[in-house]
Design a protein around this motif. Structure first.
Motif, PDB file in Angstrom:
ATOM      1  N   ILE A  32       0.320  -1.427  -0.179  1.00 30.06           N
ATOM      2  CA  ILE A  32       0.122   0.297  -0.072  1.00 30.06           C
ATOM      3  C   ILE A  32       1.137   1.581   0.390  1.00 30.06           C
ATOM      4  O   ILE A  32       0.868   2.456  -0.803  1.00 30.06           O
ATOM      5  N   ASP A  33       2.105   1.412   0.953  1.00 23.44           N
ATOM      6  CA  ASP A  33       2.494   2.054   0.659  1.00 23.44           C
ATOM      7  C   ASP A  33       3.249   2.505  -0.227  1.00 23.44           C
ATOM      8  O   ASP A  33       3.711   3.328  -0.724  1.00 23.44           O
ATOM      9  N   SER A  34       3.406   1.461  -1.290  1.00 28.27           N
ATOM     10  CA  SER A  34       4.331   1.840  -2.368  1.00 28.27           C
ATOM     11  C   SER A  34       3.449   2.779  -3.393  1.00 28.27           C
ATOM     12  O   SER A  34       3.798   3.373  -4.412  1.00 28.27           O
ATOM     13  N   PHE A  35       2.414   3.191  -3.236  1.00 27.19           N
ATOM     14  CA  PHE A  35       1.661   3.399  -4.065  1.00 27.19           C
ATOM     15  C   PHE A  35       0.865   5.421  -3.500  1.00 27.19           C
ATOM     16  O   PHE A  35       0.724   5.859  -3.949  1.00 27.19           O
ATOM     17  N   LEU A  50       1.023   4.977  -9.580  1.00 27.73           N
ATOM     18  CA  LEU A  50       2.586   4.718  -9.705  1.00 27.73           C
ATOM     19  C   LEU A  50       3.391   5.817  -9.674  1.00 27.73           C
ATOM     20  O   LEU A  50       4.828   5.307 -10.203  1.00 27.73           O
ATOM     21  N   GLU A  51       3.470   6.252  -9.112  1.00 27.13           N
ATOM     22  CA  GLU A  51       4.619   7.163  -9.590  1.00 27.13           C
ATOM     23  C   GLU A  51       6.784   6.861  -8.717  1.00 27.13           C
ATOM     24  O   GLU A  51       7.041   7.373  -9.318  1.00 27.13           O
ATOM     25  N   ASN A  52       5.873   6.512  -7.714  1.00 22.01           N
ATOM     26  CA  ASN A  52       6.784   5.509  -7.189  1.00 22.01           C
ATOM     27  C   ASN A  52       7.778   4.372  -8.290  1.00 22.01           C
ATOM     28  O   ASN A  52       9.374   4.116  -8.736  1.00 22.01           O
ATOM     29  N   TYR A  53       6.830   4.072  -8.920  1.00 21.81           N
ATOM     30  CA  TYR A  53       7.614   3.074  -9.454  1.00 21.81           C
ATOM     31  C   TYR A  53       7.865   3.516 -10.960  1.00 21.81           C
ATOM     32  O   TYR A  53       9.322   2.808 -11.351  1.00 21.81           O
ATOM     33  N   ALA A  54       7.256   4.300 -11.413  1.00 24.93           N
ATOM     34  CA  ALA A  54       8.104   5.356 -12.764  1.00 24.93           C
ATOM     35  C   ALA A  54       9.043   6.254 -11.962  1.00 24.93           C
ATOM     36  O   ALA A  54      10.563   5.730 -13.370  1.00 24.93           O
ATOM     37  N   THR A 257      10.688   6.422   3.077  1.00 22.09           N
ATOM     38  CA  THR A 257      10.309   5.130   2.786  1.00 22.09           C
ATOM     39  C   THR A 257       9.512   4.840   2.171  1.00 22.09           C
ATOM     40  O   THR A 257       9.341   3.344   1.693  1.00 22.09           O
ATOM     41  N   ALA A 258       8.774   5.574   1.239  1.00 18.14           N
ATOM     42  CA  ALA A 258       7.372   5.614  -0.568  1.00 18.14           C
ATOM     43  C   ALA A 258       8.618   4.883  -1.657  1.00 18.14           C
ATOM     44  O   ALA A 258       7.520   3.505  -1.388  1.00 18.14           O
ATOM     45  N   TYR A 259       9.684   5.115  -1.279  1.00 16.65           N
ATOM     46  CA  TYR A 259      10.176   4.704  -2.550  1.00 16.65           C
ATOM     47  C   TYR A 259      11.349   3.600  -2.260  1.00 16.65           C
ATOM     48  O   TYR A 259      11.126   2.605  -2.839  1.00 16.65           O
ATOM     49  N   ALA A 260      11.374   3.586  -0.997  1.00 16.92           N
ATOM     50  CA  ALA A 260      11.833   2.393  -0.072  1.00 16.92           C
ATOM     51  C   ALA A 260      11.042   0.855  -0.150  1.00 16.92           C
ATOM     52  O   ALA A 260      11.151   0.169  -0.665  1.00 16.92           O
ATOM     53  N   SER A 261       9.692   1.326  -0.367  1.00 18.46           N
ATOM     54  CA  SER A 261       8.503   0.446   0.097  1.00 18.46           C
ATOM     55  C   SER A 261       8.198  -0.099  -1.327  1.00 18.46           C
ATOM     56  O   SER A 261       8.169  -1.670  -2.085  1.00 18.46           O
ATOM     57  N   ALA A 262       8.449   1.131  -2.380  1.00 17.76           N
ATOM     58  CA  ALA A 262       8.312  -0.407  -4.129  1.00 17.76           C
ATOM     59  C   ALA A 262      10.215  -0.606  -4.451  1.00 17.76           C
ATOM     60  O   ALA A 262       9.524  -2.065  -5.141  1.00 17.76           O
ATOM     61  N   LEU A 263      10.519   0.016  -3.859  1.00 16.86           N
ATOM     62  CA  LEU A 263      11.898  -1.113  -3.408  1.00 16.86           C
ATOM     63  C   LEU A 263      11.362  -2.231  -3.725  1.00 16.86           C
ATOM     64  O   LEU A 263      11.707  -3.086  -3.815  1.00 16.86           O
TER      65      LEU A 263
END
Lengths: 289, 282
Positions: A32-35, A50-54, A257-263
């Motif tokens: 959830i955090d990754s979004f 999906l910004e973190n993933y982009a 933490t958001a970007y780390a969650s996506a990773l």
């Protein structure tokens, strides 16, 4: 006793509660955090899709970390598995002092990776460490193996192989001991050469162990980064940056933490694929016997 | 080898000896380095034979530690590591043996659901879920405590999986016989299953003790209070100082002390350890 539902759940409850609290819920929360974006000061987290993933796709350090992880895996997995098999074949036979040798080969596995990393750092130390002195002896120019981009990743990988091979050796040793002695005797009567015996009998019989060990080696290649903290800290210039180490840097050093969650989700996805592979490997192992 | 070929045998022994040296030499150097005064590392030559400062170095590390570099005395850190390793090993064995018992010997609703919930976590070792688990522990106020150091690591499926494999090899007739003789599930568990899996419990204890002892990243993040440092995390803080001054003798003394307990456990339990592993492999 097969229908005592209450009792069954009571037995399973402790494991269930711990896993739920410290594994399932946190991982779902990470997804959830990754979004969402990272909350900063008074600005709360907001939904970013999906910004973190982009961002990840455009992040050169992420790309570097993925490539490095692939190289790291391509070196450490075959090298540690191959070496462990050779070691197991050597100490499988009976001779004087074999017990001592088994312990010697197994020792690196039980040592804390951090302590080991310090010993190797001491080894690699430029102008002073053992390798530097050996190079000096044969007249080569001094190099800083962990301090230059071209060799840092390999210096780290060497430590992983040194540590992991002994652990896998134990599993191969166990497998070799289940090969029935009559097979060996029959082969001897037929005049079979040792190499042929290995290729035609031993190798197929220990295949299930090879699968099991390789899957573990894959997980290890993503998991074992303790020594990176001591030896290179991902550097120089991200030359030894690995995926898990990058997650640690982003999450606990930059507090994004958001970007780390996506990773983290990328790592979980990779390991899930490997995990499914492991189930198939285990399955094949059952059918083999 | 089928025939005796002396040349081949000699070659094989040579390879073995080189192998042992490669493995053992770094460890030997660490022990040697911990017995020299600090000045020995300023000359630029690595000592290969032990010096005479062992008592001084170890005494200093146990007595006051390197307090100016943020490393407390070794004795406290060793104690913390011991607590952590023991709690993790015993806790994991306890919760996984009971859950494996429930999964193998009971038929109950949502059994497969419970099974998969546990086994999916095989792929999620603590390093992978470190960020989310850290958040949970921080929210629960368990930073800087033994509970925070151990409980999140107790939760994992590997041991459950191993015990399930062991229980599946125990013949069903034993359970039938126990039931006919009037033994309830608890009695069957205590008096038949546990004694039968003693070797496996011992082997698992060795692996889990080493696993707990060698934990590095988790204690490093969870503990900011010196009183809760484990030795492995403490080494890292000392090693950061080596960049500026060559205190290799102290760092290596700490490294050697961190290596002694796991080696001791393996050597003392070697026989039962290997036996337990071979039996689960079957």
């Amino acid at each position: 006793m097969r229908r005592a539902w209450g009792q069954a759940w009571l037995f399973i409850l402790p494991a269930f509660v711990f896993l739920l609290a410290f594994t399932h819920i946190p991982v779902v929360q990470t997804l959830i955090d990754s979004f969402w974006s990272t909350a900063k000061g008074r600005r709360p987290a907001r939904f970013v899709g999906l910004e973190n993933y982009a961002h990840m796709m455009a992040d050169p350090i992420f790309a570097k970390a993925m490539i490095n992880s692939a190289i790291y895996g391509a070196i450490t997995i075959p090298a540690s598995v191959g070496l462990s098999l050779v070691m197991a074949l050597f100490v499988h036979r009976r001779f004087r002092g074999v017990g001592l040798m088994r312990v010697a080969f197994f020792t690196p596995t039980v040592l804390p990776l951090i302590a080991v990393a310090n010993i190797w750092l001491f080894f690699y130390a430029p102008g002073f460490g053992l390798i530097a002195q050996l190079r000096d002896l044969v007249g080569l120019a001094p190099v800083n193996l962990v301090g230059q981009p071209a060799t840092a990743l390999y210096a780290v990988a060497a430590v992983t192989v040194w540590k992991e091979a002994g652990f896998f050796m134990i599993f191969y040793l166990a497998a070799l001991q289940t090969i029935p002695e009559p097979l060996r005797e029959a082969a001897a009567i037929e005049g079979c050469r040792p190499w042929t015996f290995f290729r035609r009998v031993t190798w197929p019989l220990i295949m299930p162990t090879t699968l099991f060990v390789s899957v573990n080696a894959v997980i290890g290649a993503f998991r074992l980064v303790d020594h990176v903290y001591v030896m290179t800290r991902g550097g120089p210039d991200n030359a030894s940056q690995l995926l898990l180490y990058y997650i640690y840097e982003v999450g606990f050093r930059f507090w994004d933490t958001a970007y780390a969650s996506a990773l983290t989700m990328v790592l979980v996805a990779i390991l899930t694929v490997v995990g499914i592979g492991q189930f198939f490997a285990a399955d094949r192992k059952v059918h083999y016997k | 080898m089928i025939e005796r070929r002396p040349l081949l045998q000699a070659a094989a022994h040579l390879v073995l000896i080189i192998g042992v040296l490669t493995v053992a030499f770094p460890v030997w150097l660490a022990i040697v380095a911990s017995t020299h005064p600090q000045s020995a590392f300023e000359t630029g030559l690595i000592p290969v034979w032990p010096g005479d400062q062992a008592l001084v170095n170890y005494g200093a590390m146990f007595g006051e530690g390197l307090s100016n570099l943020g490393a407390p005395p070794l004795s406290g850190m060793l104690f913390n590591s011991l607590v952590m390793a023991l709690v993790i090993a015993c806790g994991k064995i306890a919760i996984s043996i009971t859950s494996a018992f429930a999964i193998v010997y009971f038929r109950f609703p949502f059994r497969m659901f419970a099974f998969w919930c546990i086994f999916i976590t095989l792929m999620l070792p603590v390093e992978v879920r470190i960020l989310p688990t850290y958040k949970v522990v921080a929210d629960l106020g368990m930073l800087n405590s033994y509970a925070g150091l151990t409980i999140p690591l107790i939760a994992s499926a590997t041991a459950t999986f191993l015990f399930r494999q062991v229980f599946l090899t125990i013949p069903d007739e034993l359970m039938e016989a126990a039931r006919i003789d009037g033994a309830g599930p608890l009695r069957f568990f205590w008096e038949i299953l546990i004694p039968l899996s003693r070797t496996n419990i011992a082997a698992l204890f060795v692996i889990l003790f080493i696993y707990g002892w060698n934990q590095y990243l988790w204690p490093l993040l969870i503990t900011t209070d010196e009183g809760f440092y484990t030795i492995v995390a403490g080494i890292k803080r000392m090693a950061e100082a080596v960049d500026s001054l060559p205190i290799w003798n102290y760092v290596m003394a700490a490294a050697v002390m961190a290596m002694v307990p796991p080696v001791l456990v393996v050597v003392l339990m070697q026989r039962v350890f290997v036996k337990g592993l071979i039996e689960t492999e079957k």
